[in-house]
Design a protein around this motif. Structure first.
Motif, mmCIF file in Angstrom:
data_model
loop_
_atom_site.group_PDB
_atom_site.id
_atom_site.type_symbol
_atom_site.label_atom_id
_atom_site.label_comp_id
_atom_site.label_asym_id
_atom_site.label_seq_id
_atom_site.Cartn_x
_atom_site.Cartn_y
_atom_site.Cartn_z
ATOM 1 N N GLU A 22 0.829 -1.203 0.000
ATOM 2 C CA GLU A 22 0.000 0.000 0.000
ATOM 3 C C GLU A 22 0.869 1.260 0.000
ATOM 4 O O GLU A 22 0.643 2.174 -0.791
ATOM 5 C CB GLU A 22 -0.923 -0.007 1.225
ATOM 6 N N ARG A 23 1.883 1.297 0.846
ATOM 7 C CA ARG A 23 2.804 2.456 0.892
ATOM 8 C C ARG A 23 3.518 2.629 -0.447
ATOM 9 O O ARG A 23 3.634 3.727 -0.971
ATOM 10 C CB ARG A 23 3.818 2.291 2.018
ATOM 11 N N LEU A 24 4.005 1.526 -0.996
ATOM 12 C CA LEU A 24 4.725 1.584 -2.267
ATOM 13 C C LEU A 24 3.838 2.138 -3.383
ATOM 14 O O LEU A 24 4.225 3.068 -4.098
ATOM 15 C CB LEU A 24 5.226 0.193 -2.660
ATOM 16 N N ASP A 105 10.391 -3.218 -6.141
ATOM 17 C CA ASP A 105 9.399 -2.146 -6.291
ATOM 18 C C ASP A 105 9.094 -1.844 -7.756
ATOM 19 O O ASP A 105 7.932 -1.803 -8.164
ATOM 20 C CB ASP A 105 9.889 -0.861 -5.606
ATOM 21 N N HIS A 106 10.139 -1.640 -8.540
ATOM 22 C CA HIS A 106 9.943 -1.275 -9.946
ATOM 23 C C HIS A 106 9.276 -2.400 -10.743
ATOM 24 O O HIS A 106 8.544 -2.155 -11.686
ATOM 25 C CB HIS A 106 11.279 -0.877 -10.594
ATOM 26 N N GLU A 107 9.522 -3.628 -10.337
ATOM 27 C CA GLU A 107 8.923 -4.775 -11.031
ATOM 28 C C GLU A 107 7.403 -4.793 -10.827
ATOM 29 O O GLU A 107 6.639 -4.997 -11.772
ATOM 30 C CB GLU A 107 9.551 -6.062 -10.506
ATOM 31 N N LEU A 108 6.957 -4.566 -9.595
ATOM 32 C CA LEU A 108 5.528 -4.562 -9.308
ATOM 33 C C LEU A 108 4.833 -3.380 -9.979
ATOM 34 O O LEU A 108 3.810 -3.546 -10.629
ATOM 35 C CB LEU A 108 5.271 -4.524 -7.797
ATOM 36 N N THR A 114 1.679 -2.152 -16.968
ATOM 37 C CA THR A 114 1.519 -2.966 -18.173
ATOM 38 C C THR A 114 0.153 -3.646 -18.191
ATOM 39 O O THR A 114 -0.535 -3.655 -19.217
ATOM 40 C CB THR A 114 2.637 -4.014 -18.269
ATOM 41 N N ALA A 115 -0.251 -4.215 -17.067
ATOM 42 C CA ALA A 115 -1.533 -4.926 -16.994
ATOM 43 C C ALA A 115 -2.701 -4.003 -17.283
ATOM 44 O O ALA A 115 -3.650 -4.388 -17.965
ATOM 45 C CB ALA A 115 -1.703 -5.563 -15.622
ATOM 46 N N THR A 116 -2.636 -2.783 -16.792
ATOM 47 C CA THR A 116 -3.759 -1.861 -16.978
ATOM 48 C C THR A 116 -3.713 -1.156 -18.327
ATOM 49 O O THR A 116 -4.741 -0.659 -18.779
ATOM 50 C CB THR A 116 -3.821 -0.807 -15.849
#
Length: 119
Positions: A22-24, A105-108, A114-116
């Motif tokens: 959530e913070r990320l 972090d950057h991967e998520l 990309t998914a959206t």
């Protein structure tokens, strides 16, 4: 000009994981809603429709695999797991991304974007 803010649902039975994600995601400018279980998130879908779901696969009561099947027409899913296996990857095939914990972090963030962007 900035595009619309992404609303991301985070579903994980571990409170520390939910809080960290959530913070990320908020620091990346995304709106978040968190759920301790898939059932909790499914109930909330009547009120809140996320742009993407970040979903843990292994949770009590109802697994992320089962939740993913129910979400197939609703929104894109990014799967995360601490138990990576070929069988899990095959079963999680409808997901837009399959990420192994711990996740960079950057991967998520990249997987969510990309998914959206492909919906």
């Amino acid at each position: 000009m900035q595009g619309p803010v992404l609303r991301v649902a985070i579903v994980d039975d571990e409170v520390s994981v939910r809080r960290a994600l959530e913070r990320l995601l908020r620091s990346a400018g995304m709106e978040t809603v968190t759920y301790a279980s898939g059932l909790e998130m499914l109930t909330a879908l009547e009120r809140v429709r996320p742009d993407c779901v970040v979903l843990d696969l292994h949770m009590p009561n109802i697994s992320g695999f089962e939740i993913m099947e129910l979400l197939s027409d609703c929104c894109p899913v990014v799967v995360m797991t601490g138990h990576d296996s070929l069988e899990a990857r095959v079963q999680a095939n409808p997901a837009r991304a399959f990420l192994r914990k711990p996740i960079a972090d950057h991967e998520l963030i990249g997987a969510i974007i990309t998914a959206t962007s492909t919906t």
